[in-house]
Scaffold this motif. Structure first.
Motif, PDB file in Angstrom:
ATOM      1  N   THR A   1       0.634  -1.136  -0.007  1.00 44.65           N
ATOM      2  CA  THR A   1      -0.035   0.069  -0.182  1.00 44.65           C
ATOM      3  C   THR A   1       0.763   1.177   0.029  1.00 44.65           C
ATOM      4  OG1 THR A   1      -1.609  -1.235   1.379  1.00 44.65           O
ATOM      5  CG2 THR A   1      -1.836   1.073   1.296  1.00 44.65           C
ATOM      6  N   SER A   2       0.512   2.305  -0.889  1.00 46.87           N
ATOM      7  CA  SER A   2       1.420   3.442  -0.957  1.00 46.87           C
ATOM      8  C   SER A   2       0.743   4.342   0.131  1.00 46.87           C
ATOM      9  CB  SER A   2       1.353   3.970  -2.229  1.00 46.87           C
ATOM     10  OG  SER A   2       0.130   4.531  -2.474  1.00 46.87           O
ATOM     11  N   ILE A   3       1.630   5.144   0.668  1.00 41.87           N
ATOM     12  CA  ILE A   3       1.126   6.395   1.633  1.00 41.87           C
ATOM     13  C   ILE A   3       0.024   7.178   0.961  1.00 41.87           C
ATOM     14  CG2 ILE A   3       1.770   7.950   3.223  1.00 41.87           C
ATOM     15  CD1 ILE A   3       2.637   5.121   4.056  1.00 41.87           C
ATOM     16  N   ALA A   4       0.670   7.625  -0.263  1.00 44.99           N
ATOM     17  CA  ALA A   4      -0.425   8.327  -1.067  1.00 44.99           C
ATOM     18  C   ALA A   4      -1.655   7.794  -1.219  1.00 44.99           C
ATOM     19  CB  ALA A   4       0.313   8.546  -2.370  1.00 44.99           C
ATOM     20  N   ASP A   5      -1.697   6.629  -1.528  1.00 49.54           N
ATOM     21  CA  ASP A   5      -3.136   5.979  -1.577  1.00 49.54           C
ATOM     22  C   ASP A   5      -3.909   5.983  -0.203  1.00 49.54           C
ATOM     23  OD1 ASP A   5      -2.996   5.391  -4.096  1.00 49.54           O
ATOM     24  OD2 ASP A   5      -2.175   3.030  -3.738  1.00 49.54           O
ATOM     25  N   ILE A   6      -3.390   5.774   0.880  1.00 54.89           N
ATOM     26  CA  ILE A   6      -3.980   5.884   2.041  1.00 54.89           C
ATOM     27  C   ILE A   6      -4.371   7.222   2.567  1.00 54.89           C
ATOM     28  CG2 ILE A   6      -3.323   5.809   4.751  1.00 54.89           C
ATOM     29  CD1 ILE A   6      -1.457   3.476   4.232  1.00 54.89           C
ATOM     30  N   MET A   7      -3.651   8.390   2.161  1.00 54.47           N
ATOM     31  CA  MET A   7      -4.009   9.646   2.491  1.00 54.47           C
ATOM     32  C   MET A   7      -5.182  10.139   1.598  1.00 54.47           C
ATOM     33  SD  MET A   7      -2.685  10.124   5.282  1.00 54.47           S
ATOM     34  CE  MET A   7      -3.221  11.903   5.177  1.00 54.47           C
ATOM     35  N   ALA A   8      -5.367   9.431   0.399  1.00 54.44           N
ATOM     36  CA  ALA A   8      -6.483   9.720  -0.699  1.00 54.44           C
ATOM     37  C   ALA A   8      -7.689   9.047  -0.085  1.00 54.44           C
ATOM     38  CB  ALA A   8      -5.946   9.332  -1.859  1.00 54.44           C
TER      39      ALA A   8
END
Length: 369
Positions: A34-41
């Motif tokens: 999981t990318s952190i960018a995906d989490i924050m999105a």
């Protein structure tokens, strides 16, 4: 002449070589992670759960005790059956070893346990691209905002420790014991009338409201009362329960509560301002393989189910910020002096200053080995 390379240095060299060869580079670049960018999105809790389910695993280090961990595991796995939770208790003896593993890139931890004593050493290894506060504001996570560190927003404290004092109700009625902290300075409490732990964690918390000058002035006045110097709440409170002592100032509330459940010789009184320390500190590790699942665990431990576990099994170490927790209800409407994130770095400094003011007293009642 041969040169002997310390083991710790060898570990660090090995970790550097591993990283150069494409070792664990964190949740953002690893294949399928999981990318952190995906989490924050994400815009909803369900979206975060979907990401966590795809990760399928979670590795946690915690300060929860062996009595609490099975209930925590059971509750989390019931909520998220597709996530394989691996949780271990981290004690103070484990701290240096685990920190070295993290520094060397040899740790699989997703959620790190962070002690106040070594917190600053862990700061470089926080996943600071995760912003819990933002996810709380969006409604993705249900966590009391006060639990989150405003400077390092992937870390939070889901518990707290409050200070009080214990007394023997067979010796003192409630109206005979102190009602303010200054009451401990009265003549009737001079010369071996009460115990004081030489590790002044709860007393130091009062510096948040009093300021350092008043705190140290008060510490000197406590010394002048010639108390019984002790080390270790459990041991000294157990002696109180046996009827050997009658008054223990600046007790850990949870320690006194634990002993009081088995003895009629222990009563507890809380005085304002109430000393409070934030505890049960958790952080997502930089490079964690399962960051979405880590956030679900943090939310779970901040929520009512685990707060009840902290109240019943630890016991009474829930967060004062968790609505409905026993410590939240206990301190409601009271003036609290919280060693919070803003004053976190003051704890060790003020404890050391108090200890110096006391002149390095020797404990008359010592902690058991």
């Amino acid at each position: 002449m041969k040169r002997i390379i310390p083991w710790a240095v060898m570990v660090l060299f090995s970790a550097s070589a591993l990283a150069a060869c494409g070792g664990d580079d964190g949740g953002e670049d690893g294949g399928g992670k999981t990318s952190i960018a995906d989490i924050m999105a994400v815009s909803s809790h369900d979206e975060l759960v979907d990401l966590a389910n795809k990760e399928g695993k979670l590795v946690v280090s915690t300060s929860f005790t062996e009595d609490s961990i099975p209930a925590v595991e059971k509750g989390f796995e019931k909520l998220y059956p597709d996530i394989d939770l691996q949780i271990t208790e981290q004690t103070g003896d484990d701290d240096k070893r685990i920190l070295l593993e993290i520094q060397a890139g040899q740790s699989e931890q997703d959620v790190m346990h962070l002690s106040a004593e070594s917190y600053e050493d862990y700061v470089p290894y926080f996943q600071d691209d995760i912003d819990l506060s933002s996810l709380i504001e969006k409604g993705v996570l249900d966590i009391a905002p006060e639990m989150v560190n405003p400077e390092h927003k992937s870390t939070l404290a889901v518990g707290s420790g409050i200070g009080a004092f214990a007394y023997n109700p067979s010796t003192y009625t409630e109206d005979q014991v102190p009602s303010t902290w200054d009451d401990f300075l009265k003549p009737e409490f001079k010369d071996k009338k009460f115990m004081v732990d030489i590790e002044p964690a709860n007393l130091a918390c009062l510096g948040v409201i009093w300021g350092e000058d008043k705190l140290l002035e008060y510490a000197k006045a406590i010394k002048d009362q010639n108390p019984i110097w002790v080390r270790g709440d459990t041991n000294s409170l157990t002696l109180m329960a046996a009827g050997e002592y009658d008054l223990h100032a600046f007790s850990n509330y949870h320690s006194a509560f634990r002993v009081s459940r088995e003895s009629d010789n222990i009563a507890i009184k809380i005085i304002e301002p109430v000393p409070v320390r934030i505890t049960q500190i958790e952080g997502t590790r930089k490079g964690a393989a399962h960051p979405a699942a880590a956030l679900l665990f943090q939310e779970y431990t901040a929520g009512p189910e685990v707060q009840q576990i902290l109240d019943e099994d630890e016991p009474r170490q829930s967060s004062i910020y968790a609505p409905g927790s026993e410590l939240n209800k206990l301190t409601e409407g009271m003036e609290v002096s919280v060693m919070d994130w803003t004053h976190f770095s003051d704890q060790a400094k003020w404890e050391a200053a108090i200890f110096d003011t006391w002149g390095f007293p020797s404990a008359e009642v010592k902690e058991e080995d």
